[in-house]
Design an enzyme around this catalytic site. Structure first.
Site, PDB file in Angstrom:
ATOM      1  N   ARG A  70      33.648  10.387 170.011  1.00 58.29           N
ATOM      2  CA  ARG A  70      34.855   9.975 171.197  1.00 58.29           C
ATOM      3  C   ARG A  70      35.485  11.384 171.366  1.00 58.29           C
ATOM      4  O   ARG A  70      35.648  12.265 170.809  1.00 58.29           O
ATOM      5  CB  ARG A  70      35.777   8.900 170.572  1.00 58.29           C
ATOM      6  CG  ARG A  70      35.018   7.709 169.969  1.00 58.29           C
ATOM      7  CD  ARG A  70      35.861   6.984 169.229  1.00 58.29           C
ATOM      8  NE  ARG A  70      35.424   5.671 168.891  1.00 58.29           N
ATOM      9  CZ  ARG A  70      34.811   5.430 167.661  1.00 58.29           C
ATOM     10  NH1 ARG A  70      35.013   6.391 166.836  1.00 58.29           N
ATOM     11  NH2 ARG A  70      34.364   4.156 167.385  1.00 58.29           N
ATOM     12  N   LYS A  95      38.562   6.715 164.813  1.00 58.26           N
ATOM     13  CA  LYS A  95      39.550   5.762 165.484  1.00 58.26           C
ATOM     14  C   LYS A  95      39.512   4.423 164.767  1.00 58.26           C
ATOM     15  O   LYS A  95      40.672   3.967 164.644  1.00 58.26           O
ATOM     16  CB  LYS A  95      38.541   5.317 166.734  1.00 58.26           C
ATOM     17  CG  LYS A  95      39.159   4.190 167.758  1.00 58.26           C
ATOM     18  CD  LYS A  95      38.364   3.639 168.753  1.00 58.26           C
ATOM     19  CE  LYS A  95      39.011   2.659 169.416  1.00 58.26           C
ATOM     20  NZ  LYS A  95      38.100   2.071 170.686  1.00 58.26           N
ATOM     21  N   HIS A 155      33.585   8.556 178.775  1.00 57.60           N
ATOM     22  CA  HIS A 155      33.165   7.745 177.644  1.00 57.60           C
ATOM     23  C   HIS A 155      31.626   7.303 177.546  1.00 57.60           C
ATOM     24  O   HIS A 155      30.812   7.036 176.769  1.00 57.60           O
ATOM     25  CB  HIS A 155      34.009   6.478 177.427  1.00 57.60           C
ATOM     26  CG  HIS A 155      33.942   5.824 176.071  1.00 57.60           C
ATOM     27  ND1 HIS A 155      34.296   6.595 175.012  1.00 57.60           N
ATOM     28  CD2 HIS A 155      33.207   4.545 175.709  1.00 57.60           C
ATOM     29  CE1 HIS A 155      34.436   5.670 173.919  1.00 57.60           C
ATOM     30  NE2 HIS A 155      33.624   4.280 174.503  1.00 57.60           N
ATOM     31  N   ARG A 158      29.097   8.886 175.225  1.00 57.16           N
ATOM     32  CA  ARG A 158      28.979   8.363 173.930  1.00 57.16           C
ATOM     33  C   ARG A 158      27.718   7.003 174.179  1.00 57.16           C
ATOM     34  O   ARG A 158      27.005   7.067 173.343  1.00 57.16           O
ATOM     35  CB  ARG A 158      30.221   7.700 173.410  1.00 57.16           C
ATOM     36  CG  ARG A 158      30.294   6.806 172.211  1.00 57.16           C
ATOM     37  CD  ARG A 158      31.999   6.704 171.806  1.00 57.16           C
ATOM     38  NE  ARG A 158      31.845   5.647 170.675  1.00 57.16           N
ATOM     39  CZ  ARG A 158      31.481   6.025 169.541  1.00 57.16           C
ATOM     40  NH1 ARG A 158      30.932   7.155 169.080  1.00 57.16           N
ATOM     41  NH2 ARG A 158      31.580   4.991 168.539  1.00 57.16           N
ATOM     42  N   HIS A 181      30.344   3.264 164.103  1.00 59.65           N
ATOM     43  CA  HIS A 181      30.515   1.926 164.168  1.00 59.65           C
ATOM     44  C   HIS A 181      30.250   1.270 162.902  1.00 59.65           C
ATOM     45  O   HIS A 181      29.302   1.279 162.217  1.00 59.65           O
ATOM     46  CB  HIS A 181      29.446   1.323 165.107  1.00 59.65           C
ATOM     47  CG  HIS A 181      29.866   1.352 166.569  1.00 59.65           C
ATOM     48  ND1 HIS A 181      29.261   2.318 167.350  1.00 59.65           N
ATOM     49  CD2 HIS A 181      30.848   0.870 167.475  1.00 59.65           C
ATOM     50  CE1 HIS A 181      29.817   2.567 168.627  1.00 59.65           C
ATOM     51  NE2 HIS A 181      30.440   1.529 168.564  1.00 59.65           N
ATOM     52  N   TYR A 190      27.102  -1.052 172.930  1.00 61.64           N
ATOM     53  CA  TYR A 190      27.082   0.371 173.480  1.00 61.64           C
ATOM     54  C   TYR A 190      25.612   0.775 173.693  1.00 61.64           C
ATOM     55  O   TYR A 190      25.393   1.903 174.548  1.00 61.64           O
ATOM     56  CB  TYR A 190      27.610   1.339 172.591  1.00 61.64           C
ATOM     57  CG  TYR A 190      29.206   1.532 172.670  1.00 61.64           C
ATOM     58  CD1 TYR A 190      29.642   2.689 173.138  1.00 61.64           C
ATOM     59  CD2 TYR A 190      30.075   0.679 171.983  1.00 61.64           C
ATOM     60  CE1 TYR A 190      31.014   3.112 173.195  1.00 61.64           C
ATOM     61  CE2 TYR A 190      31.294   0.646 172.219  1.00 61.64           C
ATOM     62  CZ  TYR A 190      31.739   2.002 172.663  1.00 61.64           C
ATOM     63  OH  TYR A 190      33.155   2.071 172.767  1.00 61.64           O
TER      64      TYR A 190
END
Length: 204
Positions: A70, A95, A155, A158, A181, A190
């Protein structure tokens, strides 16, 4: 509103017999984004970044495409976090609040080594990319405009990196290790595989 009323009743002692908002049906928000970056767009993007006045932007974009990190994670990297010998970056936090070790491709390692030799980082705790998130966003918008690419967000790098890892044959646990994740359902959100690449595998 539901959360505010729950707090008022539970924590502040307001005498509410029930939370009226709890029974309201929430609309389904379909905000899943499936934007992939084509090879031509990648070339145009990196060419435009190479001529940008801030010479750190291109390495930043390369790492975003190679590592699936990120923007905030990239900006938080410090030189001690980079181990060229083991080809990894050790993120102190992310995150979701968990530290993780990210394996690096040869291109990512070369990019970091070249950047380190160019910047002459003098302090062991120097950040690799000493920039603010807003500065990156402004630079990104200008570079995308120069490259003539429409509807592309930082983004999306990613998304592209994660989808590419699956297309190259990495397993779900391996991609989750790289992307950070912890919920495989979010990881699959994603992932936008290219059907043409799947056809190639079927005909192999």
């Amino acid at each position: 509103m539901q959360h505010a009323l729950d707090i008022a009743e539970r924590d502040w002692g307001f005498p509410l017999p029930t939370n009226p908002v709890r029974k309201v049906r929430r609309p389904v928000i379909r905000n899943r984004r499936e934007r992939r970056i084509t090879p031509d767009e990648r070339t145009a993007l990196l060419d435009a970044a190479a001529s940008y006045r801030n010479q750190m932007i291109r390495p930043l974009i390369v790492l975003a495409l190679e590592t699936a990190m990120r923007r905030g994670e990239l900006l938080a990297i410090r030189w001690p976090d980079f181990d060229a010998q083991l080809s990894v970056i050790r993120l102190r936090t992310s995150k979701n609040g968990h530290a993780r070790t990210i394996p690096l491709s040869p291109l990512a390692v070369r990019t970091l080594e070249l950047l380190r030799s160019r910047t002459n980082a003098c302090c062991a705790n120097d950040r690799v990319f000493p920039m603010k998130g807003n500065a990156v966003q402004l630079a990104w918008c200008r570079i995308v405009d120069r490259a003539g690419i429409g509807d592309l967000r930082f983004h999306d790098c990613r998304h592209e990196a994660i989808s590419s890892l699956f297309e190259r044959g990495f397993s779900l646990p391996e991609v989750a290790l790289i992307s950070g994740h912890r919920d495989t359902r979010m990881l699959l959100r994603y992932t936008h595989l290219n059907a043409v690449n799947i056809v190639a595998k079927l005909h192999a």
